[in-house]
Every structure is written in structure tokens, then in C-alpha cells.
Motif scaffolding. Structure first.
Motif, PDB file in Angstrom:
ATOM      1  N   GLY A  19       0.788  -1.232   0.000  1.00  0.00           N
ATOM      2  CA  GLY A  19       0.000   0.000   0.000  1.00  0.00           C
ATOM      3  C   GLY A  19       0.815   1.273   0.000  1.00  0.00           C
ATOM      4  O   GLY A  19       0.324   2.328   0.407  1.00  0.00           O
ATOM      5  N   ALA A  20       2.055   1.186  -0.472  1.00  0.00           N
ATOM      6  CA  ALA A  20       2.938   2.356  -0.449  1.00  0.00           C
ATOM      7  C   ALA A  20       2.817   3.173  -1.733  1.00  0.00           C
ATOM      8  O   ALA A  20       2.433   2.659  -2.784  1.00  0.00           O
ATOM      9  CB  ALA A  20       4.381   1.915  -0.254  1.00  0.00           C
ATOM     10  N   SER A  21       3.182   4.449  -1.625  1.00  0.00           N
ATOM     11  CA  SER A  21       3.198   5.350  -2.772  1.00  0.00           C
ATOM     12  C   SER A  21       4.432   6.239  -2.670  1.00  0.00           C
ATOM     13  O   SER A  21       4.690   6.847  -1.627  1.00  0.00           O
ATOM     14  CB  SER A  21       1.928   6.208  -2.783  1.00  0.00           C
ATOM     15  N   PHE A  22       5.212   6.306  -3.769  1.00  0.00           N
ATOM     16  CA  PHE A  22       6.461   7.072  -3.754  1.00  0.00           C
ATOM     17  C   PHE A  22       6.826   7.433  -5.197  1.00  0.00           C
ATOM     18  O   PHE A  22       7.486   6.650  -5.890  1.00  0.00           O
ATOM     19  CB  PHE A  22       7.575   6.235  -3.103  1.00  0.00           C
ATOM     20  N   PRO A  23       6.403   8.603  -5.682  1.00  0.00           N
ATOM     21  CA  PRO A  23       6.544   8.946  -7.099  1.00  0.00           C
ATOM     22  C   PRO A  23       7.922   9.497  -7.476  1.00  0.00           C
ATOM     23  O   PRO A  23       8.071  10.669  -7.833  1.00  0.00           O
ATOM     24  CB  PRO A  23       5.458  10.003  -7.292  1.00  0.00           C
ATOM     25  N   TYR A  24       8.935   8.636  -7.409  1.00  0.00           N
ATOM     26  CA  TYR A  24      10.301   9.057  -7.740  1.00  0.00           C
ATOM     27  C   TYR A  24      11.018   7.952  -8.507  1.00  0.00           C
ATOM     28  O   TYR A  24      10.618   6.789  -8.470  1.00  0.00           O
ATOM     29  CB  TYR A  24      11.084   9.385  -6.465  1.00  0.00           C
ATOM     30  N   LYS A  25      12.107   8.348  -9.187  1.00  0.00           N
ATOM     31  CA  LYS A  25      12.980   7.377  -9.835  1.00  0.00           C
ATOM     32  C   LYS A  25      13.958   6.856  -8.794  1.00  0.00           C
ATOM     33  O   LYS A  25      14.729   7.627  -8.211  1.00  0.00           O
ATOM     34  CB  LYS A  25      13.735   8.030 -10.997  1.00  0.00           C
ATOM     35  N   VAL A  26      13.916   5.553  -8.562  1.00  0.00           N
ATOM     36  CA  VAL A  26      14.653   4.949  -7.446  1.00  0.00           C
ATOM     37  C   VAL A  26      15.685   3.954  -7.964  1.00  0.00           C
ATOM     38  O   VAL A  26      15.405   3.137  -8.843  1.00  0.00           O
ATOM     39  CB  VAL A  26      13.679   4.237  -6.484  1.00  0.00           C
ATOM     40  N   GLY A  27      16.887   4.049  -7.410  1.00  0.00           N
ATOM     41  CA  GLY A  27      17.930   3.072  -7.685  1.00  0.00           C
ATOM     42  C   GLY A  27      18.123   2.179  -6.482  1.00  0.00           C
ATOM     43  O   GLY A  27      18.197   2.667  -5.353  1.00  0.00           O
ATOM     44  N   LEU A  28      18.162   0.871  -6.690  1.00  0.00           N
ATOM     45  CA  LEU A  28      18.287  -0.081  -5.588  1.00  0.00           C
ATOM     46  C   LEU A  28      19.730  -0.527  -5.419  1.00  0.00           C
ATOM     47  O   LEU A  28      20.331  -1.079  -6.347  1.00  0.00           O
ATOM     48  CB  LEU A  28      17.394  -1.296  -5.858  1.00  0.00           C
ATOM     49  N   HIS A  29      20.278  -0.283  -4.238  1.00  0.00           N
ATOM     50  CA  HIS A  29      21.599  -0.820  -3.918  1.00  0.00           C
ATOM     51  C   HIS A  29      21.419  -2.155  -3.216  1.00  0.00           C
ATOM     52  O   HIS A  29      20.820  -2.230  -2.136  1.00  0.00           O
ATOM     53  CB  HIS A  29      22.392   0.130  -3.020  1.00  0.00           C
ATOM     54  N   LYS A  30      21.938  -3.208  -3.831  1.00  0.00           N
ATOM     55  CA  LYS A  30      21.831  -4.553  -3.253  1.00  0.00           C
ATOM     56  C   LYS A  30      23.104  -4.838  -2.469  1.00  0.00           C
ATOM     57  O   LYS A  30      24.165  -5.063  -3.038  1.00  0.00           O
ATOM     58  CB  LYS A  30      21.625  -5.576  -4.370  1.00  0.00           C
ATOM     59  N   SER A  31      22.991  -4.832  -1.163  1.00  0.00           N
ATOM     60  CA  SER A  31      24.170  -5.018  -0.312  1.00  0.00           C
ATOM     61  C   SER A  31      24.710  -6.437  -0.429  1.00  0.00           C
ATOM     62  O   SER A  31      23.966  -7.387  -0.696  1.00  0.00           O
ATOM     63  CB  SER A  31      23.827  -4.721   1.150  1.00  0.00           C
ATOM     64  N   CYS A  32      26.001  -6.575  -0.218  1.00  0.00           N
ATOM     65  CA  CYS A  32      26.669  -7.879  -0.376  1.00  0.00           C
ATOM     66  C   CYS A  32      26.128  -8.920   0.593  1.00  0.00           C
ATOM     67  O   CYS A  32      25.889 -10.070   0.209  1.00  0.00           O
ATOM     68  CB  CYS A  32      28.175  -7.715  -0.181  1.00  0.00           C
ATOM     69  N   HIS A  33      25.948  -8.549   1.855  1.00  0.00           N
ATOM     70  CA  HIS A  33      25.451  -9.512   2.839  1.00  0.00           C
ATOM     71  C   HIS A  33      24.045  -9.994   2.480  1.00  0.00           C
ATOM     72  O   HIS A  33      23.739 -11.184   2.578  1.00  0.00           O
ATOM     73  CB  HIS A  33      25.439  -8.889   4.235  1.00  0.00           C
ATOM     74  N   GLY A  34      23.177  -9.057   2.080  1.00  0.00           N
ATOM     75  CA  GLY A  34      21.823  -9.438   1.722  1.00  0.00           C
ATOM     76  C   GLY A  34      21.772 -10.261   0.455  1.00  0.00           C
ATOM     77  O   GLY A  34      21.078 -11.271   0.378  1.00  0.00           O
ATOM     78  N   LEU A  35      22.544  -9.839  -0.555  1.00  0.00           N
ATOM     79  CA  LEU A  35      22.502 -10.487  -1.858  1.00  0.00           C
ATOM     80  C   LEU A  35      23.175 -11.851  -1.842  1.00  0.00           C
ATOM     81  O   LEU A  35      22.586 -12.863  -2.225  1.00  0.00           O
ATOM     82  CB  LEU A  35      23.171  -9.582  -2.897  1.00  0.00           C
ATOM     83  N   ARG A  36      24.417 -11.882  -1.385  1.00  0.00           N
ATOM     84  CA  ARG A  36      25.197 -13.125  -1.474  1.00  0.00           C
ATOM     85  C   ARG A  36      25.227 -13.918  -0.176  1.00  0.00           C
ATOM     86  O   ARG A  36      25.626 -15.079  -0.173  1.00  0.00           O
ATOM     87  CB  ARG A  36      26.621 -12.787  -1.934  1.00  0.00           C
ATOM     88  N   GLY A  37      24.797 -13.281   0.914  1.00  0.00           N
ATOM     89  CA  GLY A  37      24.740 -13.988   2.188  1.00  0.00           C
ATOM     90  C   GLY A  37      23.362 -14.558   2.466  1.00  0.00           C
ATOM     91  O   GLY A  37      23.203 -15.751   2.722  1.00  0.00           O
ATOM     92  N   LEU A  38      22.349 -13.692   2.399  1.00  0.00           N
ATOM     93  CA  LEU A  38      20.981 -14.113   2.693  1.00  0.00           C
ATOM     94  C   LEU A  38      20.228 -14.571   1.447  1.00  0.00           C
ATOM     95  O   LEU A  38      19.090 -15.029   1.545  1.00  0.00           O
ATOM     96  CB  LEU A  38      20.217 -12.957   3.352  1.00  0.00           C
ATOM     97  N   ASN A  39      20.855 -14.411   0.273  1.00  0.00           N
ATOM     98  CA  ASN A  39      20.217 -14.801  -0.992  1.00  0.00           C
ATOM     99  C   ASN A  39      18.895 -14.080  -1.221  1.00  0.00           C
ATOM    100  O   ASN A  39      17.893 -14.676  -1.633  1.00  0.00           O
ATOM    101  CB  ASN A  39      19.997 -16.322  -1.041  1.00  0.00           C
ATOM    102  N   LEU A  40      18.908 -12.753  -0.965  1.00  0.00           N
ATOM    103  CA  LEU A  40      17.707 -11.954  -1.190  1.00  0.00           C
ATOM    104  C   LEU A  40      17.464 -11.674  -2.667  1.00  0.00           C
ATOM    105  O   LEU A  40      16.412 -11.159  -3.038  1.00  0.00           O
ATOM    106  CB  LEU A  40      17.811 -10.626  -0.427  1.00  0.00           C
ATOM    107  N   GLY A  41      18.442 -11.995  -3.501  1.00  0.00           N
ATOM    108  CA  GLY A  41      18.281 -11.785  -4.930  1.00  0.00           C
ATOM    109  C   GLY A  41      19.299 -12.597  -5.704  1.00  0.00           C
ATOM    110  O   GLY A  41      20.244 -13.151  -5.141  1.00  0.00           O
TER     111      GLY A  41
END
Length: 245
Positions: free
Chosen positions: A120-142
């Protein structure tokens, strides 16, 4: 379900708005949230610096604070990774095992446990996602660009369902920002260069706001942005997911 809210020490001291946004977001999603008031650092800074034995007290205190909850949720991939992977230095009692197995980064908890990608969020901006190393390669969030596997991302799943938000594709979307905890202290020049490269990628891609699930990385980028007066805002993903018009 009873959820224990874990707020990392640096967020507690420097970015309380991220803690508030995390709490409000979970409450909006009808989660029964509790905040153990005696919680302290999870021990990650000591562990990262090679002093794991000295971190045992902090790790054990964390277990004592959170052992009664069904899930532990925190807005920091690196801290959650430390709990899940590095609490192996403790005796593996049922309480320690329970805490390690049930600790979740915020986005992962929302997508995988609550089964939601639209909050239910709203945020009308151009957003860049920084995928942190621990989250990406440690927790396999992506998924990682260096591996031949189908693309997936819990953070993207959530951001793509925020009304008005345009998630910008970066040229080097899962490259390290150079923070790395104490790495940024001991290898300052390398850390700064990596951070500036990351910022340039966002600027070149037309990003207005940089977000991510680890405010330690965002803190590093924000410092470089402010020092060089770059036209970028930095916001934790919890703040964006908690935004409504």
C-alpha cells in the motif's frame, strides 16, 4: 505470531527514522510486534574485526532478548546475516538454534513469511536499488549477476508494487559499494573509490533516490554524496515502503 523487532545499534543511534518506519510498516501489515528494551549490538563489528571470542557476550545477550519470539525481524541484512551465520560461535542450545533459524531481514520477512509484495505504499520518484553484499550473497535476497540463474529479488518485488515508483535499472546493479564495515576504515582509499563508482552509476542512470535494505551501505554512500554535493537522496527501503500519499 509474535515478532521481536531488532533495531541495529547504528540505526538506533543515527537513523531512528528507519526504526520508526520499520515498526509502522509491520504494524500496518497487522504483525504483532514487540521491542525488547534491553537489546544491544548483535556483535557484528567485533566479529568482522577478528574478535569473535570477545563478541560472545553480545551474541548471548541477543539470544536472551529474542528467544521467546516466533520471528526476529530487523532492517539490516548484514546484522541478520551475522546472527544466522556467525552465532555458530555459541553453544548450539535450542534457544540459539531457534533465534538463528527465525531471524529475518525486513523485506525477506514480508515477502517470504507474510507472503506479500504489495504493502500500500506510494512514492513517485525514480529509485535506484543498492543490493548489499550480505543481503545479496549472504541471505540470498536476490540473484547475482555472476551466476547463471533465473532473476529474482525480494526488494524488487516490493518496490515494483509501490505506486508511482520507477525502479531504475543500473549498469552494474549488484556491485559492492565499498563500505564493508571496518574495510572502509582500513582501506579508506579503495572504499571511497568504490563508493564514488557506485554513485556515478546511479547518477548516470537518472536516479533521484538511492535505497537499499542495509543502512550501513547507505550511510557510506550518503556521506560521499553529501561531501561532493551530488543531487541524490538516500532512504532505507523501510522508509519508502512506509510512504503513502
Amino acid at each position: 505470531m509474535k515478532v521481536g523487532l531488532f533495531i541495529p545499534c547504528y540505526i538506533n543511534q543515527l537513523y531512528p527514522q528507519v526504526a520508526i518506519a520499520t515498526l509502522e510498516l509491520l504494524e500496518k501489515l497487522n504483525v504483532d510486534v514487540y521491542y525488547p528494551s534491553t537489546q544491544t549490538c548483535c556483535g557484528q563489528p567485533l566479529g568482522n574485526s577478528g574478535y569473535e571470542e570477545d563478541s560472545k557476550g553480545a551474541c548471548q545477550l541477543f539470544v536472551e532478548n529474542f528467544k521467546e519470539y516466533d520471528f526476529i525481524v530487523g532492517p539490516s541484512g548484514s546484522c541478520i546475516y551475522h546472527i544466522k551465520k556467525h552465532f555458530d560461535i555459541l553453544e548450539q542450545t535450542p534457544e540459539v538454534v531457534k533465534v538463528r533459524e527465525n531471524a529475518y531481514e525486513l523485506c525477506e520477512f514480508i515477502v517470504k513469511i507474510l507472503g506479500k509484495t504489495e504493502v500500500g505504499a506510494s512514492f513517485p520518484y525514480k529509485v535506484g536499488l543498492h543490493k548489499s553484499c550480505h543481503g545479496l550473497r549472504g541471505l540470498n535476497l536476490g540473484s547475482c549477476s555472476e551466476r547463471m540463474e533465473p532473476h529474482y529479488s525480494t526488494e524488487e518485488d516490493l518496490l515494483n508494487n509501490v505506486k508511482g515508483l520507477e525502479l531504475v535499472k543500473l549498469n552494474r546493479e549488484d556491485e559492492c559499494c565499498g563500505f564493508g564495515g571496518t574495510f572502509s576504515v582500513f582501506e579508506e582509499a579503495v572504499s571511497v573509490k568504490m563508493g564514488k563508482d557506485k554513485i556515478k552509476d546511479h547518477l548516470d542512470s537518472g536516479v533521484e533516490v538511492i535505497t537499499g535494505a542495509d543502512h550501513s551501505c547507505l550511510m557510506h554512500l550518503e556521506g560521499l554524496i553529501n561531501r561532493d554535493n551530488k543531487p541524490l537522496r538516500v532512504m532505507h527501503i523501510a522508509e519508502i515502503l512506509n510512504k503513502t500519499l
